[in-house]
Scaffold this motif. Structure first.
Motif, PDB file in Angstrom:
ATOM      1  N   GLU A 120      61.514 105.522 -40.721  1.00 33.37           N
ATOM      2  CA  GLU A 120      62.870 105.866 -41.154  1.00 33.37           C
ATOM      3  C   GLU A 120      63.626 104.634 -41.647  1.00 33.37           C
ATOM      4  O   GLU A 120      64.350 104.685 -42.645  1.00 33.37           O
ATOM      5  N   LEU A 121      63.456 103.511 -40.945  1.00 34.49           N
ATOM      6  CA  LEU A 121      64.107 102.276 -41.370  1.00 34.49           C
ATOM      7  C   LEU A 121      63.496 101.777 -42.668  1.00 34.49           C
ATOM      8  O   LEU A 121      64.213 101.325 -43.566  1.00 34.49           O
ATOM      9  N   VAL A 164      65.762 101.119 -45.984  1.00 36.01           N
ATOM     10  CA  VAL A 164      65.806  99.803 -46.615  1.00 36.01           C
ATOM     11  C   VAL A 164      65.312  99.895 -48.061  1.00 36.01           C
ATOM     12  O   VAL A 164      65.900  99.307 -48.969  1.00 36.01           O
ATOM     13  N   ALA A 165      64.251 100.650 -48.285  1.00 37.79           N
ATOM     14  CA  ALA A 165      63.723 100.826 -49.641  1.00 37.79           C
ATOM     15  C   ALA A 165      64.762 101.491 -50.546  1.00 37.79           C
ATOM     16  O   ALA A 165      64.918 101.113 -51.710  1.00 37.79           O
ATOM     17  N   MET A 166      65.494 102.458 -50.014  1.00 37.98           N
ATOM     18  CA  MET A 166      66.537 103.133 -50.790  1.00 37.98           C
ATOM     19  C   MET A 166      67.676 102.161 -51.115  1.00 37.98           C
ATOM     20  O   MET A 166      68.190 102.148 -52.233  1.00 37.98           O
ATOM     21  N   GLN A 167      68.077 101.341 -50.148  1.00 39.49           N
ATOM     22  CA  GLN A 167      69.124 100.342 -50.389  1.00 39.49           C
ATOM     23  C   GLN A 167      68.695  99.367 -51.487  1.00 39.49           C
ATOM     24  O   GLN A 167      69.486  99.010 -52.356  1.00 39.49           O
ATOM     25  N   ALA A 168      67.436  98.950 -51.428  1.00 43.70           N
ATOM     26  CA  ALA A 168      66.915  98.024 -52.443  1.00 43.70           C
ATOM     27  C   ALA A 168      66.984  98.662 -53.823  1.00 43.70           C
ATOM     28  O   ALA A 168      67.471  98.054 -54.784  1.00 43.70           O
ATOM     29  N   LYS A 169      66.530  99.899 -53.933  1.00 43.57           N
ATOM     30  CA  LYS A 169      66.557 100.599 -55.231  1.00 43.57           C
ATOM     31  C   LYS A 169      67.983 100.769 -55.742  1.00 43.57           C
ATOM     32  O   LYS A 169      68.249 100.582 -56.922  1.00 43.57           O
ATOM     33  N   MET A 170      68.892 101.137 -54.858  1.00 43.91           N
ATOM     34  CA  MET A 170      70.279 101.345 -55.272  1.00 43.91           C
ATOM     35  C   MET A 170      70.927 100.029 -55.724  1.00 43.91           C
ATOM     36  O   MET A 170      71.878 100.048 -56.494  1.00 43.91           O
ATOM     37  N   ASN A 171      70.399  98.907 -55.259  1.00 44.10           N
ATOM     38  CA  ASN A 171      70.922  97.593 -55.653  1.00 44.10           C
ATOM     39  C   ASN A 171      70.076  96.951 -56.755  1.00 44.10           C
ATOM     40  O   ASN A 171      70.231  95.764 -57.047  1.00 44.10           O
TER      41      ASN A 171
END
Length: 107
Positions: A78-79, A83-90
């Motif tokens: 889940e983490l 984290v992968a989603m945060q990276a993509k969004m940034n």
């Protein structure tokens, strides 16, 4: 803590022996040093690290580098996803995002 050529020595005081003793903590090999005063202790750390590097050279081995710049971190799925989603969004790679987060946390 003391540092020489990227090798970090952790120092403790032995009250019974009235002596400082230390160990290089960022190696798998055991490298120790000791002294009665700070200046002597610093010189002992330098001598021990230099002896370690010379020993490796004599054996034809590469000395262990204090830090390679690579390490693996295991996290729950889940983490990892978050984290992968945060990276993509940034608009960053996962590696770049984690690097920036660690740099911010380390100050």
């Amino acid at each position: 803590m003391m540092e020489y050529k990227g090798y970090i020595g952790k120092v403790e005081f032995d009250d019974e022996a009235n002596l400082f003793h230390g160990e290089v903590i960022n190696l798998r090999d055991v490298v120790t040093f000791q002294g009665e005063a700070v200046g002597e202790l610093r010189e002992a750390l330098k001598d021990s690290v230099d002896d370690y590097l010379e020993f490796c050279k004599e054996r034809g081995e590469s000395p262990e580098k204090p830090y390679s710049g690579k390490f693996m971190v295991r996290v729950e799925p889940e983490l990892h996803k978050a984290v992968a989603m945060q990276a993509k969004m940034n608009h960053k790679s996962l590696n770049a995002w984690v690097h920036d987060a660690l740099a911010t946390a380390a100050g």
